[in-house]
Motif scaffolding. Structure first.
Motif, mmCIF file in Angstrom:
data_model
loop_
_atom_site.group_PDB
_atom_site.id
_atom_site.type_symbol
_atom_site.label_atom_id
_atom_site.label_comp_id
_atom_site.label_asym_id
_atom_site.label_seq_id
_atom_site.Cartn_x
_atom_site.Cartn_y
_atom_site.Cartn_z
ATOM 1 N N VAL A 1 62.143 141.501 99.102
ATOM 2 C CA VAL A 1 60.953 140.666 98.910
ATOM 3 C C VAL A 1 60.228 140.471 100.233
ATOM 4 O O VAL A 1 59.002 140.626 100.320
ATOM 5 N N LEU A 2 60.976 140.160 101.295
ATOM 6 C CA LEU A 2 60.356 139.932 102.598
ATOM 7 C C LEU A 2 59.700 141.195 103.139
ATOM 8 O O LEU A 2 58.595 141.146 103.689
ATOM 9 N N ILE A 3 60.365 142.327 102.982
ATOM 10 C CA ILE A 3 59.787 143.598 103.459
ATOM 11 C C ILE A 3 58.501 143.909 102.717
ATOM 12 O O ILE A 3 57.500 144.343 103.316
ATOM 13 N N THR A 4 58.487 143.669 101.401
ATOM 14 C CA THR A 4 57.284 143.942 100.608
ATOM 15 C C THR A 4 56.159 142.984 100.987
ATOM 16 O O THR A 4 54.986 143.378 100.999
ATOM 17 N N ILE A 5 56.494 141.750 101.299
ATOM 18 C CA ILE A 5 55.481 140.789 101.754
ATOM 19 C C ILE A 5 54.849 141.279 103.049
ATOM 20 O O ILE A 5 53.628 141.168 103.238
ATOM 21 N N ILE A 6 55.669 141.821 103.950
ATOM 22 C CA ILE A 6 55.148 142.345 105.216
ATOM 23 C C ILE A 6 54.112 143.430 104.959
ATOM 24 O O ILE A 6 53.004 143.410 105.503
ATOM 25 N N ILE A 7 54.467 144.396 104.115
ATOM 26 C CA ILE A 7 53.565 145.514 103.816
ATOM 27 C C ILE A 7 52.299 145.019 103.124
ATOM 28 O O ILE A 7 51.180 145.421 103.470
ATOM 29 N N SER A 8 52.464 144.124 102.150
ATOM 30 C CA SER A 8 51.305 143.597 101.413
ATOM 31 C C SER A 8 50.376 142.826 102.343
ATOM 32 O O SER A 8 49.144 142.950 102.262
ATOM 33 N N GLY A 9 50.961 142.023 103.237
ATOM 34 C CA GLY A 9 50.154 141.261 104.183
ATOM 35 C C GLY A 9 49.384 142.159 105.138
ATOM 36 O O GLY A 9 48.244 141.862 105.511
ATOM 37 N N LEU A 10 50.001 143.264 105.547
ATOM 38 C CA LEU A 10 49.318 144.209 106.437
ATOM 39 C C LEU A 10 48.151 144.888 105.723
ATOM 40 O O LEU A 10 47.112 145.160 106.339
ATOM 41 N N ILE A 11 48.315 145.163 104.432
ATOM 42 C CA ILE A 11 47.207 145.724 103.648
ATOM 43 C C ILE A 11 46.040 144.743 103.632
ATOM 44 O O ILE A 11 44.876 145.118 103.844
ATOM 45 N N SER A 12 46.352 143.477 103.393
ATOM 46 C CA SER A 12 45.316 142.439 103.403
ATOM 47 C C SER A 12 44.662 142.354 104.775
ATOM 48 O O SER A 12 43.437 142.212 104.885
ATOM 49 N N ALA A 13 45.468 142.472 105.838
ATOM 50 C CA ALA A 13 44.955 142.370 107.206
ATOM 51 C C ALA A 13 44.004 143.518 107.532
ATOM 52 O O ALA A 13 42.923 143.302 108.098
ATOM 53 N N VAL B 1 53.860 137.845 117.005
ATOM 54 C CA VAL B 1 52.988 136.669 116.916
ATOM 55 C C VAL B 1 51.601 136.990 117.452
ATOM 56 O O VAL B 1 50.575 136.620 116.862
ATOM 57 N N THR B 2 51.551 137.701 118.577
ATOM 58 C CA THR B 2 50.267 138.043 119.191
ATOM 59 C C THR B 2 49.427 138.925 118.280
ATOM 60 O O THR B 2 48.236 138.661 118.059
ATOM 61 N N ILE B 3 50.035 139.980 117.725
ATOM 62 C CA ILE B 3 49.296 140.928 116.873
ATOM 63 C C ILE B 3 48.711 140.218 115.657
ATOM 64 O O ILE B 3 47.519 140.347 115.349
ATOM 65 N N PHE B 4 49.556 139.451 114.966
ATOM 66 C CA PHE B 4 49.064 138.757 113.777
ATOM 67 C C PHE B 4 48.069 137.654 114.158
ATOM 68 O O PHE B 4 47.115 137.392 113.413
ATOM 69 N N GLY B 5 48.296 137.014 115.300
ATOM 70 C CA GLY B 5 47.373 135.974 115.752
ATOM 71 C C GLY B 5 45.997 136.535 116.051
ATOM 72 O O GLY B 5 44.965 135.937 115.694
ATOM 73 N N VAL B 6 45.949 137.699 116.702
ATOM 74 C CA VAL B 6 44.675 138.345 117.004
ATOM 75 C C VAL B 6 43.954 138.745 115.715
ATOM 76 O O VAL B 6 42.742 138.543 115.577
ATOM 77 N N ILE B 7 44.708 139.287 114.773
ATOM 78 C CA ILE B 7 44.116 139.672 113.483
ATOM 79 C C ILE B 7 43.488 138.467 112.799
ATOM 80 O O ILE B 7 42.353 138.525 112.307
ATOM 81 N N LEU B 8 44.212 137.352 112.774
ATOM 82 C CA LEU B 8 43.689 136.147 112.131
ATOM 83 C C LEU B 8 42.440 135.637 112.848
ATOM 84 O O LEU B 8 41.488 135.181 112.199
ATOM 85 N N CYS B 9 42.432 135.726 114.166
ATOM 86 C CA CYS B 9 41.257 135.282 114.916
ATOM 87 C C CYS B 9 40.029 136.108 114.557
ATOM 88 O O CYS B 9 38.907 135.584 114.476
#
Length: 449
Positions: free
Chosen positions: A123-135, A219-227
């Motif tokens: 479940v966690l691995i699939t969430i990672i992939i799905s979240g990256l698609i959204s990103a 944290v940095t990569i996802f933080g930059v994406i969110l910004c």
């Protein structure tokens, strides 16, 4: 093929479809794909029932969580029933309300009792992939709208689908406004950003705790994406969770600072600066737009910018007013003070506004809302303690408690602005997190492998 392999495959499909079902609905122009995740889940339950199962452990301290979730289900069903019987909503609307808000509780039941650790990991691995698609889509669409001034055809398709589903509701035309921020792949920018955030939390949960550089870089990569997405509530919520849980900022309450936190702060600061510098060199126009909109949003938060032209209303002022108006709003439905007004389209206030906690208060009623907030905060506090003292390599439960603590914290914070915890794609994740609390917070347990 082993049964567990089939179940892991089905879990990958089920979780991915939680995120992707809305885009599929838009493409096919029908709400039926919203059922797709539950078809996969049904087959998982069917396989578990046919080929036998064993409980993960003897339940010790989950009774309070079970009770609260049972009350929640009863409220959903009760409100849907009486509102349809008295003609406030149609039978179809009542059944939809039960399906959207009560059926996801089955995720809690399954993972609390029957799901294996390999299933949770999947479940966690699939969430990672799905979240990256959204990103990826979110960043691409943001660049197209903000810099190029182009609105893609899919955004127009989303507006058409929204009008088809709710012709009486005026759609949010900001989604197709060039030079304005993107709303991402999902129903709203807050939901699209939420999937990016929980993707980060899933990644951190699976990374070794002593891999300080990898965790900080994540944290940095996802933080930059969110910004770059300019979803300011999500950005603030994300960094609060990172500081409070990942950097162990909660220890400051006890006047304690973890040594690893200094290293993480240094690495995150340096890598964030490097990423920012690279983006400034290559995407200077977008960075300038991000800067201007950030200043504007900060003015809204501080009250410098008013919500409406010619009005003195501020976001913070209206936030408190939304709570203070609760007794007055409930005059049209006095029992709602105790039991709320439910989760259907009927209610004493219009749902889907800018003040998620106030909406949740109206939906649940005062006693259950207060009990839920206190209970969730206590669960987060205990999970933080266990996450800190347990060995992540020998006790996988510590990783999953970290994930659950981050998810619930993030949803509580973002709901200050938009209601995120109860949206279709995130409610099952909420209940999976609650199941993790039930599984791993008891100290004496025998887990299934």
């Amino acid at each position: 093929m082993k049964i567990i392999s089939i179940k892991l495959f089905l879990w990958s499909i089920t979780i991915a479809l939680l995120m992707l079902s809305y885009p599929i609905q838009v493409i096919l122009f029908t709400p039926l794909p919203s059922v797709f995740p539950y078809i996969g889940f049904f087959f998982i339950i069917l396989l578990t029932w046919i080929y036998g199962y064993k409980k993960n452990y003897k339940l010790l301290n989950a009774k309070k969580i079970d009770f609260m979730i049972s009350v929640y289900v009863m409220l959903v069903v009760f409100h849907a029933t009486w509102q349809s019987l008295f003609g406030f909503i149609t039978i179809y609307a009542a059944l939809s309300s039960i399906f959207i808000y009560a059926v996801p509780v089955l995720f809690y039941v399954y993972f609390k009792t029957y799901g294996s650790e390999r299933e949770i990991q999947t479940v966690l691995i699939t969430i990672i992939i799905s979240g990256l698609i959204s990103a990826l889509y979110f960043v691409f669409d943001s660049y197209s709208m903000l810099v190029l001034g182009e609105v893609n055809d899919f955004s127009y398709r989303m507006i058409e689908y929204t009008i088809m589903r709710s012709p009486e509701v005026v759609p949010n035309l900001a989604r197709i406004s060039a030079s304005y921020r993107s709303h991402g792949l999902l129903e709203s920018h807050s939901i699209s950003a939420a999937w990016i955030s929980i993707s980060c939390f899933s990644t951190l949960a699976l990374l070794p705790r002593d891999e300080i550089f990898k965790r900080s870089l994540t944290v940095t990569i996802f933080g930059v994406i969110l910004c770059l997405t300019l979803t300011f509530t999500s950005i603030i919520s994300f960094f609060i969770v990172v500081v409070f849980i990942e950097l162990q900022g909660h220890l400051l309450i006890k006047a304690v600072i973890a040594k690893s936190s200094f290293k993480k702060v240094a690495i995150i600061s340096i890598t964030f600066f490097v990423f920012g510098f690279v983006l400034l060199l290559n995407m200077s126009e977008m960075i300038e737009i991000v800067k201007k909109l950030s200043i504007s949003q900060l003015g809204t938060l501080t009250g410098e910018n008013k919500l409406r032209f010619g009005s003195e209303e501020t976001f913070v002022g209206n936030f408190f007013t939304s709570f203070f108006n609760f007794p007055k709003n409930m005059l049209s439905f006095p029992p709602g003070v105790l039991i709320g007004d439910g989760f259907s389209s009927w209610g004493v206030i219009k749902k889907g506004g800018d003040y998620g906690h106030a909406e949740t208060l109206h939906q649940l009623g005062l006693p259950f809302y207060i009990a839920s907030i206190i209970g969730l905060i206590r669960l987060i506090r205990v999970s933080l303690f266990k996450t800190r003292i347990l060995n992540w390599e020998t006790n996988q439960g510590a990783r999953y408690l970290y994930f659950a603590g981050c998810i619930i914290s993030y949803l509580l914070i973002t709901t200050i602005h938009y209601t995120t915890w109860s949206v279709k794609s995130l409610l099952p994740i909420f209940f999976i997190s609650m199941a993790i609390f039930s599984r791993y917070l008891p100290f004496k347990q025998k887990l299934a492998k």
